[in-house]
Design a protein around this motif. Structure first.
Motif, PDB file in Angstrom:
ATOM      1  N   ILE A 116       1.639   2.071 -15.821  1.00  0.00           N
ATOM      2  CA  ILE A 116       1.657   3.001 -16.955  1.00  0.00           C
ATOM      3  C   ILE A 116       2.933   2.801 -17.758  1.00  0.00           C
ATOM      4  CG2 ILE A 116       1.708   5.426 -17.624  1.00  0.00           C
ATOM      5  CD1 ILE A 116       0.078   6.026 -15.114  1.00  0.00           C
ATOM      6  N   LEU A 130       2.193   3.759 -11.400  1.00  0.00           N
ATOM      7  CA  LEU A 130       3.079   4.376 -12.387  1.00  0.00           C
ATOM      8  C   LEU A 130       3.825   3.291 -13.143  1.00  0.00           C
ATOM      9  CD1 LEU A 130       4.412   7.463 -10.430  1.00  0.00           C
ATOM     10  CD2 LEU A 130       2.832   7.413 -12.340  1.00  0.00           C
ATOM     11  N   MET A 173       0.839  -1.202   0.000  1.00  0.00           N
ATOM     12  CA  MET A 173       0.000   0.000   0.000  1.00  0.00           C
ATOM     13  C   MET A 173       0.873   1.249   0.000  1.00  0.00           C
ATOM     14  SD  MET A 173      -3.156  -0.671  -0.166  1.00  0.00           S
ATOM     15  CE  MET A 173      -3.981   0.797   0.430  1.00  0.00           C
ATOM     16  N   TYR A 219       3.610   1.598  -1.407  1.00  0.00           N
ATOM     17  CA  TYR A 219       4.213   1.822  -2.721  1.00  0.00           C
ATOM     18  C   TYR A 219       3.197   1.749  -3.843  1.00  0.00           C
ATOM     19  CZ  TYR A 219       8.719   1.813  -0.560  1.00  0.00           C
ATOM     20  OH  TYR A 219       9.788   2.154   0.222  1.00  0.00           O
ATOM     21  N   ARG A 220       1.933   2.001  -3.514  1.00  0.00           N
ATOM     22  CA  ARG A 220       0.892   1.832  -4.536  1.00  0.00           C
ATOM     23  C   ARG A 220       1.083   2.797  -5.699  1.00  0.00           C
ATOM     24  NH1 ARG A 220      -0.517   4.044   0.020  1.00  0.00           N
ATOM     25  NH2 ARG A 220      -1.540   6.046   0.028  1.00  0.00           N
ATOM     26  N   VAL A 221       1.493   4.018  -5.388  1.00  0.00           N
ATOM     27  CA  VAL A 221       1.699   4.977  -6.471  1.00  0.00           C
ATOM     28  C   VAL A 221       2.753   4.442  -7.422  1.00  0.00           C
ATOM     29  CG1 VAL A 221       2.381   7.312  -7.037  1.00  0.00           C
ATOM     30  CG2 VAL A 221       1.107   6.868  -4.943  1.00  0.00           C
ATOM     31  N   HIS A 222       3.784   3.887  -6.805  1.00  0.00           N
ATOM     32  CA  HIS A 222       4.855   3.308  -7.586  1.00  0.00           C
ATOM     33  C   HIS A 222       4.309   2.216  -8.509  1.00  0.00           C
ATOM     34  CE1 HIS A 222       9.180   2.723  -8.064  1.00  0.00           C
ATOM     35  NE2 HIS A 222       8.865   1.467  -8.301  1.00  0.00           N
TER      36      HIS A 222
END
Lengths: 259, 269, 327
Positions: free
Chosen positions: B30, B27, B19, B21-24
């Protein structure tokens, strides 16, 4: 730029210190190169023609991209990865007090000599094969034009790929952004003609990614008119000015906001 | 001591870690999209140019499916703990597990699954979307059996990939500079597993040879189970082979770590 | 003319507080609450050429922030400063050539190379003449006794040796002004001493101005006649280090040693008991009571030995921190 020569010399000495690492870098980059060559395999096995260019001609594009990747990993990559570190651990402070351009110090200090070797070598071999196969005359004009476009490509590469590093002035975690930038980078592996028109337009005018490696081979194949050549030149100059501006803005923000 | 409680705690720590590192992760998704897009355009050009229905035995729809699914699966099963383990070995972090009544292997495995749990969920949702889209486009014939088997083989792939990576990590006991080594192996494993291109592009003999290695069973096999390229009989056979590899690598990793640990404790780290 | 002139220097920065958990993260995304911290509130002082000034204050007092503003790394929020005729944060190259900053916790030397390479790099960066460079290098390395170590990779050097190399690298262009931010941090005593001696010599020999922060009182005591003390961004004291005690000179310390056990409580009426047990007691008391207390104690207790001392400087400074601004 005697200073730059000194940077290179120092890097060379430092890297000679660890021969094992040197070899390892060579191998790592070779494996990446291998992954890239898979595309070449696909191209030849399917006898792909893009816009009437046979597989051998496509080698010009792939080779150019490989050379550019070599230059990028050799001259820029290490530095751009280090900029966020400088900001985090405060090394930037010390650099700020030196009577030399900060941007120069921070973004061009390190040169890696092991990483680019396989790329540049294989890249030029591919270009050579393509050059030969497409019966392109080896005249001074062709060489000079290609060299100039290669140089323009290097400048645009610098400007585009430094942007994720610049973001680290404002954000803490930028690792993923540069990861994305690297995967977008490989979109250049092929002539832009394989992409639909809207992608081509974005890649040429919005984020001038395709200018980096497409124009050199296109020039050799006689597909590049003077208008586009001029566009590339202007784009590189404008971009450089923009990055310079961004950099100054970032440093200004840095020194008025941090402790 | 209550084992179950312990591993539940480790599992939930893994979930929390993911959680963080969810942004990681998003991204990263993507980032994974771009190579898929590039390959999509390349394959489109290839099929348009050749005018044939099938290349390397894949139809146009199938190859696009393969590219997308392989990209997703390889993102899902990717391990990121090599550096942590190497760090534990090099800097003596391992000691704190040696003195605790917990198995390092168990700890790593459970926390790995914990970290992957959410991504597994997200990937499943994405897959449902893709499958639905592909089915309505007529590219994919959805069969319940294949869906079930895909879900099973995906867990198997996760486990197998973990074990392979865990074995590779044991080399940190012996090698000096390890981070390069991990970059090389993970990339090579990915290529050999069919994470970039379907294995058929290497030619039939290579595909045959690779069948005898564990690698296709991490990406290539699950994807083809779902897409319907694998025959029904081969599917069950493949599942068995995957299990075999899992067992083999489980034993191998136990052995490798056992030997290395002995040396580690003898030398004192 | 003053060498460094600082007037009402003020620096605030904005930071955000983030609560733990996902909910707070989301909340932050939409409405971050900006908090303002005043690192330096209003600091003014002048330093003349050749002076060596110690800059004291507890952690987070604003010392490093002030140094950074004076070296042009940071812009102040308001206030002015003039250093050697330049405004530091305009960052003119001419200005940068005149000073040097050494931070004990940061290094500029290249880890994998011999220190001589990094020093040579600085020669090029600062455009030092070959002659001057050779002479300075010989001189500096001789003074610091590290001639043989110049060609050893930095990572093989001890912490003390590394600091000496840092100093050489920082001084190779003969700066007229030297900022030192905790130069002796983490060093052993012989190295600390060597560095101090060197700095003192450099200050006297070349007339260089030195502004130094340190947590080791000895650094400041040995090197600096003048001390500036700040806390929480405010200037508390500016003057000679030893005169700090004058501010608190009403206090004296008496150490008593007894031949047989003495109950501590019996001494409480004479002054504040700083520390002690049955045989040893340390008393703090106002100066004007010294005579009377001494007599009383000597008469009524089995004294073996006794001494009267000033309050230690560290103590005075701690008191200063607590007391906030004094005159």
């Amino acid at each position: 730029m005697r200073l730059y020569g000194l940077f290179i010399k120092n890097c060379l000495i430092a890297q000679m210190e660890f021969r094992g690492n040197f070899m390892m870098s060579l191998i790592v980059e070779s494996v990446y190169l291998l992954a890239k060559l898979l595309y070449v395999l696909v191209v030849f096995r399917t006898d792909l023609h893009v816009d009437g260019i046979p597989p051998e001609g496509l080698l010009l594009f792939i080779g150019m991209h490989t050379v550019m990747t070599g230059i990028y990993v050799g001259v820029f990559f290490t530095n751009f990865m280090k900029i966020p570190e400088y900001i985090k651990d405060g090394s930037l402070d010390l650099m700020l007090t030196k009577p030399v351009s900060l941007q120069f110090m921070a973004s061009l200090r390190y040169v890696d000599l092991a990483l680019p070797i396989p790329d540049i070598l294989v890249g030029f071999v591919m270009i050579g094969i393509g050059w030969h196969a497409m019966d392109i005359p080896l005249t001074f004009l062709q060489l000079a034009g290609f060299g100039l476009l290669l140089f323009i490509g290097v400048i645009i590469t610098y400007c585009l790929m430094i942007i994720p590093a610049l973001l680290s002035f404002w954000f803490v975690q930028t690792g993923s952004v540069s990861e994305i930038a690297h995967s977008v980078w490989d979109a250049n592996n092929f002539p832009m003609a394989i992409y639909p028109a809207w992608v081509r337009r974005i890649g040429t005018f919005v984020i001038p990614l395709f200018l980096i490696t497409n124009f050199g081979p296109m020039f050799l194949l006689g597909q590049l008119n003077w208008l586009y050549g001029g566009l590339a030149l202007t784009a590189s100059l404008v971009l450089f000015a923009v990055v310079r501006l961004l950099w100054n803005q970032a440093v200004k923000g840095y020194s008025s906001a941090s402790s | 001591m209550n084992r179950r409680k312990l591993y539940t705690a480790v599992f939930s720590m893994g979930v929390q870690h993911s959680m963080e590192y969810r942004v990681h992760f998003f991204l990263g998704l993507i980032g994974a999209m771009f190579p898929i897009l590039v390959q999509y355009f390349i394959w489109t050009a290839v099929y348009q140019h050749s005018g044939q229905d099938a290349l390397f035995s894949y139809s146009y729809g199938q190859i696009i499916m393969y590219t997308i699914l392989a990209g997703l699966v390889s993102k899902l099963i990717a391990t990121q703990f090599e550096h942590q383990i190497a760090d534990d070995i090099k800097n003596g972090g391992l000691n704190k597990y040696l003195i605790k009544p917990i198995s390092y292997f168990g700890y790593r495995l459970i926390s790995f699954f914990g970290q992957k749990a959410i991504y597994y969920g997200i990937t499943v949702m994405l897959l449902v979307g893709i499958i639905w889209f592909a089915a309505s486009g007529g590219v994919l014939k959805v069969e319940a059996v294949r869906l079930v088997l895909f879900a099973i083989t995906l867990w198997g792939a996760l486990l197998l990939n973990f074990l392979i990576a865990y074995c590779i990590c044991a080399s940190a006991f012996y090698l000096h500079e390890i981070s390069y080594f991990f970059v090389i192996t993970s990339l090579l494993v990915n290529i050999l597993s069919g994470g970039m291109f379907p294995l058929e592009i290497f030619g039939d003999s290579v595909v045959k040879a690779l069948q005898y290695t564990p690698f296709p069973y991490t990406i290539y096999f699950p994807v083809n189970v779902l897409s319907g390229k694998t025959e029904v009989a081969a599917m069950y056979q493949g599942l068995l082979i995957q299990c075999g590899w899992i067992v083999l690598f489980f034993l191998l990793s136990r052995f490798a770590w056992h030997v290395s640990m002995k040396k580690y404790s003898a030398v004192g780290g | 003319m003053d060498f460094i002139r600082v007037r009402e220097l003020h620096k605030t920065f904005v930071y955000y507080r983030k609560g733990a958990g996902l909910k707070n993260s989301l909340k932050n995304l939409f409405a971050r609450k900006a908090l303002v911290k005043e690192a330096v509130k209003s600091v003014s002082f002048d330093i003349g050429p050749g002076e060596c000034v110690g800059f004291l204050g507890p952690n987070g007092a604003g010392k490093t922030t002030t140094l950074k503003m004076l070296s042009g790394i940071l812009y102040p929020t308001s206030g002015e400063a003039n250093v050697l005729g330049y405004v530091p944060w305009e960052r003119k190259n001419e200005f940068k050539r005149l000073f040097s900053i050494v931070m004990g916790q940061k290094n500029q030397l290249w880890w994998d190379l011999p220190a001589s390479e990094s020093i040579y790099l600085n020669k090029c960066i600062y455009d030092v003449d070959d002659d001057v460079y050779r002479r300075s290098l010989a001189e500096l390395s001789e003074m610091l006794e590290v001639e043989e170590l110049l060609d050893v990779q930095v990572r093989r050097l001890s912490l003390g040796e590394r600091m000496k190399m840092e100093l050489i690298a920082a001084l190779i262009h003969r700066p007229r002004l030297l900022y030192l931010d905790e130069p002796t941090i983490g060093l052993d005593f012989p190295s600390q001493k060597k560095v101090r001696e060197f700095l003192k010599y450099y200050n006297e020999q070349f007339g260089a101005t030195i502004l130094l922060t340190s947590h080791y009182m000895k650094d400041v005591e040995d090197l600096c006649k003048r001390t500036i003390i700040i806390n929480e961004g405010n200037l508390l004291y500016d003057g000679e280090l030893h005169k700090i005690n004058d501010l608190f000179n009403e206090q004296k310390i008496i150490r008593l040693h007894f031949s047989e056990p003495v109950a501590e409580q019996r001494l409480a009426k004479f002054g504040k008991i700083v520390s002690g047990d049955e045989y040893n007691v340390v008393l703090e008391l106002p100066k004007h009571r010294l005579k009377e207390v001494s007599r009383a104690v000597l008469d009524s207790f089995p004294i073996v030995d006794w001494t009267i001392e000033d309050v230690p400087i560290e103590e005075s400074i701690s008191m200063l921190y607590r007391k906030e601004s004094v005159g």
